[in-house]
Structure formats: C-alpha cells, structure tokens
Write a protein that holds these residues in place. Structure first.
Motif, PDB file in Angstrom:
ATOM      1  N   ASN A  14       0.991  -1.211  -0.040  1.00 19.67           N
ATOM      2  CA  ASN A  14      -0.256   0.195   0.163  1.00 19.67           C
ATOM      3  C   ASN A  14       0.600   1.127  -0.020  1.00 19.67           C
ATOM      4  O   ASN A  14       1.963   1.115   0.906  1.00 19.67           O
ATOM      5  CB  ASN A  14      -1.449  -0.035   1.115  1.00 19.67           C
ATOM      6  CG  ASN A  14      -1.963  -0.589   1.258  1.00 19.67           C
ATOM      7  OD1 ASN A  14      -3.069  -0.564   0.672  1.00 19.67           O
ATOM      8  ND2 ASN A  14      -1.210  -1.757   1.657  1.00 19.67           N
ATOM      9  N   ILE A  15       0.536   1.937  -0.672  1.00 16.57           N
ATOM     10  CA  ILE A  15       0.828   3.622  -0.421  1.00 16.57           C
ATOM     11  C   ILE A  15      -0.393   4.576  -1.773  1.00 16.57           C
ATOM     12  O   ILE A  15      -1.339   3.981  -1.312  1.00 16.57           O
ATOM     13  CB  ILE A  15       2.059   3.764  -1.744  1.00 16.57           C
ATOM     14  CG1 ILE A  15       2.671   4.832  -1.791  1.00 16.57           C
ATOM     15  CG2 ILE A  15       1.802   3.490  -2.776  1.00 16.57           C
ATOM     16  CD1 ILE A  15       3.945   5.093  -2.624  1.00 16.57           C
ATOM     17  N   SER A  16       0.133   5.913   0.027  1.00 18.95           N
ATOM     18  CA  SER A  16      -0.478   6.700  -0.790  1.00 18.95           C
ATOM     19  C   SER A  16      -0.103   7.847  -1.203  1.00 18.95           C
ATOM     20  O   SER A  16       1.500   8.618  -0.239  1.00 18.95           O
ATOM     21  CB  SER A  16      -1.639   7.320   0.852  1.00 18.95           C
ATOM     22  OG  SER A  16      -2.245   6.838   1.439  1.00 18.95           O
ATOM     23  N   VAL A  17      -0.969   9.114  -2.280  1.00 19.47           N
ATOM     24  CA  VAL A  17       0.182   9.746  -2.750  1.00 19.47           C
ATOM     25  C   VAL A  17      -0.457  11.536  -2.728  1.00 19.47           C
ATOM     26  O   VAL A  17      -2.356  11.197  -2.638  1.00 19.47           O
ATOM     27  CB  VAL A  17       1.268   9.498  -3.944  1.00 19.47           C
ATOM     28  CG1 VAL A  17       1.997   9.165  -3.594  1.00 19.47           C
ATOM     29  CG2 VAL A  17      -0.170   9.195  -4.434  1.00 19.47           C
ATOM     30  N   ASN A  18      -0.220  12.336  -2.656  1.00 20.00           N
ATOM     31  CA  ASN A  18      -1.250  13.268  -3.141  1.00 20.00           C
ATOM     32  C   ASN A  18      -0.880  13.744  -4.656  1.00 20.00           C
ATOM     33  O   ASN A  18       0.086  13.472  -5.807  1.00 20.00           O
ATOM     34  CB  ASN A  18      -0.431  14.842  -2.688  1.00 20.00           C
ATOM     35  CG  ASN A  18      -0.718  14.535  -1.005  1.00 20.00           C
ATOM     36  OD1 ASN A  18      -0.929  14.731  -0.140  1.00 20.00           O
ATOM     37  ND2 ASN A  18       0.378  15.085  -0.711  1.00 20.00           N
ATOM     38  N   PRO A  19      -2.660  14.250  -5.395  1.00 18.25           N
ATOM     39  CA  PRO A  19      -2.274  14.560  -6.807  1.00 18.25           C
ATOM     40  C   PRO A  19      -0.791  15.251  -6.891  1.00 18.25           C
ATOM     41  O   PRO A  19      -1.040  16.440  -6.158  1.00 18.25           O
ATOM     42  CB  PRO A  19      -3.591  15.370  -7.265  1.00 18.25           C
ATOM     43  CG  PRO A  19      -4.415  15.126  -5.556  1.00 18.25           C
ATOM     44  CD  PRO A  19      -3.173  14.984  -4.594  1.00 18.25           C
ATOM     45  N   GLY A  20      -0.215  14.770  -8.803  1.00 19.63           N
ATOM     46  CA  GLY A  20       0.694  16.108  -8.918  1.00 19.63           C
ATOM     47  C   GLY A  20       1.921  15.079  -7.909  1.00 19.63           C
ATOM     48  O   GLY A  20       2.687  15.932  -8.792  1.00 19.63           O
ATOM     49  N   GLU A  21       2.070  14.646  -6.912  1.00 14.70           N
ATOM     50  CA  GLU A  21       2.962  14.146  -6.507  1.00 14.70           C
ATOM     51  C   GLU A  21       4.046  12.964  -6.791  1.00 14.70           C
ATOM     52  O   GLU A  21       2.950  12.058  -7.702  1.00 14.70           O
ATOM     53  CB  GLU A  21       2.704  13.979  -4.786  1.00 14.70           C
ATOM     54  CG  GLU A  21       3.925  13.734  -4.358  1.00 14.70           C
ATOM     55  CD  GLU A  21       2.991  13.008  -2.699  1.00 14.70           C
ATOM     56  OE1 GLU A  21       3.185  14.520  -1.652  1.00 14.70           O
ATOM     57  OE2 GLU A  21       2.992  12.131  -2.315  1.00 14.70           O
ATOM     58  N   ALA A  22       5.286  12.844  -7.150  1.00 16.08           N
ATOM     59  CA  ALA A  22       5.504  11.173  -7.238  1.00 16.08           C
ATOM     60  C   ALA A  22       6.314  10.647  -5.849  1.00 16.08           C
ATOM     61  O   ALA A  22       6.382  11.755  -4.950  1.00 16.08           O
ATOM     62  CB  ALA A  22       6.891  11.392  -8.733  1.00 16.08           C
ATOM     63  N   LEU A  25       8.965   4.208  -3.745  1.00  9.45           N
ATOM     64  CA  LEU A  25       9.065   3.433  -2.744  1.00  9.45           C
ATOM     65  C   LEU A  25      10.256   2.702  -2.679  1.00  9.45           C
ATOM     66  O   LEU A  25      10.888   3.016  -3.559  1.00  9.45           O
ATOM     67  CB  LEU A  25       7.968   2.575  -3.510  1.00  9.45           C
ATOM     68  CG  LEU A  25       6.314   2.714  -3.618  1.00  9.45           C
ATOM     69  CD1 LEU A  25       5.609   1.409  -4.615  1.00  9.45           C
ATOM     70  CD2 LEU A  25       5.823   3.528  -2.919  1.00  9.45           C
ATOM     71  N   PRO A  26      10.038   2.029  -1.282  1.00  7.54           N
ATOM     72  CA  PRO A  26      11.299   1.150  -1.513  1.00  7.54           C
ATOM     73  C   PRO A  26      12.201  -0.263  -2.257  1.00  7.54           C
ATOM     74  O   PRO A  26      10.934  -0.484  -2.938  1.00  7.54           O
ATOM     75  CB  PRO A  26      10.856   0.581   0.030  1.00  7.54           C
ATOM     76  CG  PRO A  26       9.689   1.980   1.123  1.00  7.54           C
ATOM     77  CD  PRO A  26       9.628   2.075  -0.605  1.00  7.54           C
ATOM     78  N   THR A  59       8.662   4.617  -8.819  1.00  7.48           N
ATOM     79  CA  THR A  59       8.054   5.429  -8.816  1.00  7.48           C
ATOM     80  C   THR A  59       6.197   5.920  -8.907  1.00  7.48           C
ATOM     81  O   THR A  59       6.294   5.025 -10.078  1.00  7.48           O
ATOM     82  CB  THR A  59       8.783   6.763  -9.757  1.00  7.48           C
ATOM     83  OG1 THR A  59      10.228   6.049  -9.566  1.00  7.48           O
ATOM     84  CG2 THR A  59       8.165   7.665  -9.325  1.00  7.48           C
ATOM     85  N   ILE A  60       6.215   6.132  -8.352  1.00  6.28           N
ATOM     86  CA  ILE A  60       4.597   5.935  -8.378  1.00  6.28           C
ATOM     87  C   ILE A  60       4.153   7.637  -8.164  1.00  6.28           C
ATOM     88  O   ILE A  60       3.825   8.469  -7.068  1.00  6.28           O
ATOM     89  CB  ILE A  60       3.540   5.907  -6.986  1.00  6.28           C
ATOM     90  CG1 ILE A  60       3.934   4.328  -6.900  1.00  6.28           C
ATOM     91  CG2 ILE A  60       2.057   5.509  -7.317  1.00  6.28           C
ATOM     92  CD1 ILE A  60       3.360   2.603  -7.478  1.00  6.28           C
ATOM     93  N   LYS A  61       3.793   8.023  -9.117  1.00  3.93           N
ATOM     94  CA  LYS A  61       2.988   9.773  -9.721  1.00  3.93           C
ATOM     95  C   LYS A  61       1.154   9.553  -9.449  1.00  3.93           C
ATOM     96  O   LYS A  61       0.587   8.752  -9.728  1.00  3.93           O
ATOM     97  CB  LYS A  61       3.276   9.570 -10.658  1.00  3.93           C
ATOM     98  CG  LYS A  61       3.004  11.376 -10.614  1.00  3.93           C
ATOM     99  CD  LYS A  61       3.248  12.378 -12.659  1.00  3.93           C
ATOM    100  CE  LYS A  61       2.886  13.517 -12.813  1.00  3.93           C
ATOM    101  NZ  LYS A  61       1.731  13.745 -12.552  1.00  3.93           N
TER     102      LYS A  61
END
Length: 131
Positions: A14-22, A25-26, A59-61
């Motif tokens: 699981n990961i949480s990101v903000n819109p526009g943020e990249a 991850l480990p 990398t998750i965007k």
C-alpha cells in the motif's frame, strides 16, 4: 517434479500519494530481477515507473484522488507478481466547494469527485460546478 526454490517479489502493498506528487517506494526485492510493471489499473489515477538507474525502485505518481493498483512482475518464467494498492489523497480543500467531473478519454468514463475546490478540480483536468 522439482521443487520451486524461487522467492516471491517483495514490494510495498500500500502507498498513499498526493495528486501531482511522485513518490519512490522502498526497493523491490525477491523474485528474479529485473522487474517491470505489467499492469496499471487506471493511469488517470496513478502511474508507476521503474527507471534503469534505479532498477529496484518503483516511482508512483498520483494523478487524481481515488484508489487504483499497479502490478510489478519479475523476469522468471513463469513470472511472479506483486500488487501495490495506490491511494491518491484528495487535495487540501481551500475556497468554495463543488463537484469535479473528470473524463477518462481512454475508457470514456466520467468520474465525479465531490467536495473539491475549483483550483484542485482544474489541476486534475476536470470541469467544476459549485455546490
């Protein structure tokens, strides 16, 4: 038959990101490198990339506030997979709120994100109608 001694891929579930943020991850481990992305459920919500310079890091965007999943696979035959659930958080709310209508051109499906301000909606490419 012979025993399967290959290990499973280890990646964050699981990961949480903000819109526009990249967010990187480990490191991904286990299985048989190199790793690649085999399935992105909804690229309008989030995208994942693995670069040659960091072959064990995904990398998750974040693109739009919703939930989606991204599947990573290894190079074994048959390949092993690990699924990562991605939550793109709603932006911080400022100003009057309304409904944001975002059309996914790939699926021609319009999703509605309620309680967004005009700036946040337009940053996601949506059309905004005030409450």
């Amino acid at each position: 038959g012979s025993a399967d001694i290959r290990s499973n891929i280890v990646a964050p579930s699981n990961i949480s990101v903000n819109p526009g943020e990249a967010s990187s991850l480990p490191a991904i481990s286990g299985g048989t490198p190199p790793y690649s992305i085999t399935n992105q459920q909804d690229t309008a919500v989030a995208t994942g990339t693995i670069s040659f310079s960091a072959p064990n890091t995904i990398t998750i965007k974040g693109n739009a506030p919703r939930l989606t999943s991204i599947v990573v696979k290894d190079s074994s035959i048959p390949f092993r997979t690990a699924s990562i659930t991605v939550t793109v958080k709603a932006p911080v709310i400022v100003g009057p709120l309304g409904n944001c209508y975002i059309n996914n051109e790939r699926t021609n499906f319009t999703s509605t994100v309620s309680r967004l301000n005009k700036t946040a909606c337009e940053s996601l490419g949506g059309g905004w109608i005030p409450d």
